[in-house]
Design a protein around this motif. Structure first.
Motif, PDB file in Angstrom:
ATOM      1  N   UNK A 308       0.814  -1.164   0.084  1.00  0.00           N
ATOM      2  CA  UNK A 308      -0.034   0.071   0.099  1.00  0.00           C
ATOM      3  C   UNK A 308       0.986   1.299   0.038  1.00  0.00           C
ATOM      4  N   UNK A 309       1.824   1.338   0.853  1.00  0.00           N
ATOM      5  CA  UNK A 309       2.687   2.334   1.031  1.00  0.00           C
ATOM      6  C   UNK A 309       3.498   2.701  -0.254  1.00  0.00           C
ATOM      7  N   UNK A 310       4.145   1.696  -0.882  1.00  0.00           N
ATOM      8  CA  UNK A 310       4.837   1.430  -1.944  1.00  0.00           C
ATOM      9  C   UNK A 310       3.542   2.134  -3.112  1.00  0.00           C
ATOM     10  N   UNK A 311       2.667   1.572  -3.321  1.00  0.00           N
ATOM     11  CA  UNK A 311       1.882   2.117  -4.418  1.00  0.00           C
ATOM     12  C   UNK A 311       1.323   3.428  -4.194  1.00  0.00           C
ATOM     13  N   UNK A 312       1.053   4.009  -2.843  1.00  0.00           N
ATOM     14  CA  UNK A 312       0.966   5.556  -2.849  1.00  0.00           C
ATOM     15  C   UNK A 312       2.247   6.264  -3.197  1.00  0.00           C
ATOM     16  N   UNK A 313       3.235   5.811  -2.892  1.00  0.00           N
ATOM     17  CA  UNK A 313       4.462   6.510  -3.313  1.00  0.00           C
ATOM     18  C   UNK A 313       4.602   6.750  -4.880  1.00  0.00           C
ATOM     19  N   UNK A 314       4.402   5.343  -5.519  1.00  0.00           N
ATOM     20  CA  UNK A 314       4.642   5.590  -7.078  1.00  0.00           C
ATOM     21  C   UNK A 314       3.482   6.238  -7.569  1.00  0.00           C
ATOM     22  N   UNK A 315       2.335   6.216  -7.092  1.00  0.00           N
ATOM     23  CA  UNK A 315       1.018   7.051  -7.830  1.00  0.00           C
ATOM     24  C   UNK A 315       1.199   8.521  -7.667  1.00  0.00           C
ATOM     25  N   UNK A 316       1.894   9.028  -6.368  1.00  0.00           N
ATOM     26  CA  UNK A 316       2.115  10.144  -6.267  1.00  0.00           C
ATOM     27  C   UNK A 316       2.779  10.783  -7.471  1.00  0.00           C
ATOM     28  N   UNK A 317       3.391  10.012  -8.010  1.00  0.00           N
ATOM     29  CA  UNK A 317       4.673  10.519  -9.160  1.00  0.00           C
ATOM     30  C   UNK A 317       4.045  10.796 -10.681  1.00  0.00           C
ATOM     31  N   UNK A 318       2.762  10.171 -10.599  1.00  0.00           N
ATOM     32  CA  UNK A 318       2.260  10.007 -11.933  1.00  0.00           C
ATOM     33  C   UNK A 318       1.651  11.103 -12.597  1.00  0.00           C
TER      34      UNK A 318
END
Length: 318
Positions: A308-318
């Protein structure tokens, strides 16, 4: 913003070389790299493979007995974090020094060993300090150390367990409405602060990004100055209860992103599972004290929270 997240299959949106190459190119352009396009082509498949391998580790961990879960979850998180690193460090791994774990622990535990008192020590080089510096802009971690107790207190989903078994509350739910957050005034008693002192403390911990505060309905209201709540380490998202919470501890770990907390806990647990077979087996079989419910609960949380935390991190950069 908290993006919707269901399960590990959410990473499948990155399992396209074309879209991932464009994603990485955008990340590298934000870094003002002159060779952003070339680096995005070079890294799109390593990025995908890191996510894919991490996904497999987590899936296997979910279907495995607890006795080997720490090892699988730790290496699952490591692979997901390496994908994150590629978004900010296109040359990773530039040297072999960043391939080590970056933390250490006593391999042979003392007699009368207590998990809560066990420590991990931060190293000068390796994955942990590299993550801290490149993902979260934290430097000079070398030589620092922390205990399992202090780390577990930074996991918001464990606050009810701390209340039941230790008699200590570790997080306080906060309410988020539009650009404001509301913190119950009971936090003042925990921190032993006046309203003004707490406002100063809170703004210091968030780098002044909450511009003012008011008292309203037995709550302190902070007006958010443009940033997202997920960017503040003092506020952690409780995935089980689906809300942000304020950490009620004041130590150095308050400034650590939760991914670093999970990394340290999982590292030590994976080392214990590998090298302290007798203690680990006895714990799992006999459940002699509070160690077992905390470890079991943390592993259950980490199965979902790490991705979840990794997904949040990656999506914030989209």
């Amino acid at each position: 913003m908290i993006f919707p997240y269901a399960n590990l299959n959410s990473f499948s949106l990155f399992f396209s070389a074309d879209s991932t190459q464009h994603y990485l190119k955008k990340c590298y352009q934000a870094l003002e790299l002159s060779d952003a396009e070339q680096k995005s082509y070079e890294n799109c498949y390593p990025f995908i493979y890191y996510l894919e391998h991490g996904q497999v580790y987590y899936e296997q961990a979910r279907n495995s007995p607890l006795i080997i879960q720490p090892i699988l979850i730790f290496y699952g998180l490591v692979h997901l974090l390496k994908a994150c690193i590629l978004t900010v460090d296109p040359n990773y791994p530039e040297t072999t020094s960043v391939l080590a774990h970056g933390v250490s622990t006593r391999k042979r535990k003392k007699q009368q060993y207590h998990f809560f008192q066990d420590e991990v020590k931060f190293q000068k080089t390796g994955l942990f300090p590299h993550i801290g510096e490149r993902l979260f802009h934290m430097k000079q971690l070398e030589g620092e150390k922390t205990t399992m107790n202090d780390l577990l207190m930074q996991i918001p989903e464990l606050t009810s367990l701390f209340e039941e078994l230790v008699g200590k509350r570790t997080f306080l739910p906060v309410e988020n409405k539009a650009s404001d957050i509301y913190i119950p005034e009971t936090a003042l008693d925990t921190f032993h602060m006046t309203s003004d002192r707490f406002t100063e403390f809170f703004q210091t911990k968030t780098n002044g990004d909450f511009i003012s505060s008011d008292s309203l309905n037995e709550s302190l209201c902070f007006h958010l100055a443009g940033k997202k709540l997920s960017s503040f380490s003092i506020l952690k998202y409780n995935l089980v209860d689906n809300h942000f919470s304020l950490s009620l501890t004041k130590g150095d770990l308050l400034q650590y992103n939760e991914l670093l907390i999970h990394y340290l806990l999982l590292y030590n647990l994976s080392m214990i599972a590998r090298y302290e077979t007798e203690w680990w087996s006895e714990l799992v079989k006999t459940m002699p004290n509070k160690d077992f419910p905390f470890i079991q609960s943390f592993l259950q949380v980490s199965l979902d929270k790490g991705p979840f935390l990794v997904y949040q991190y990656l999506m914030m950069k989209k």
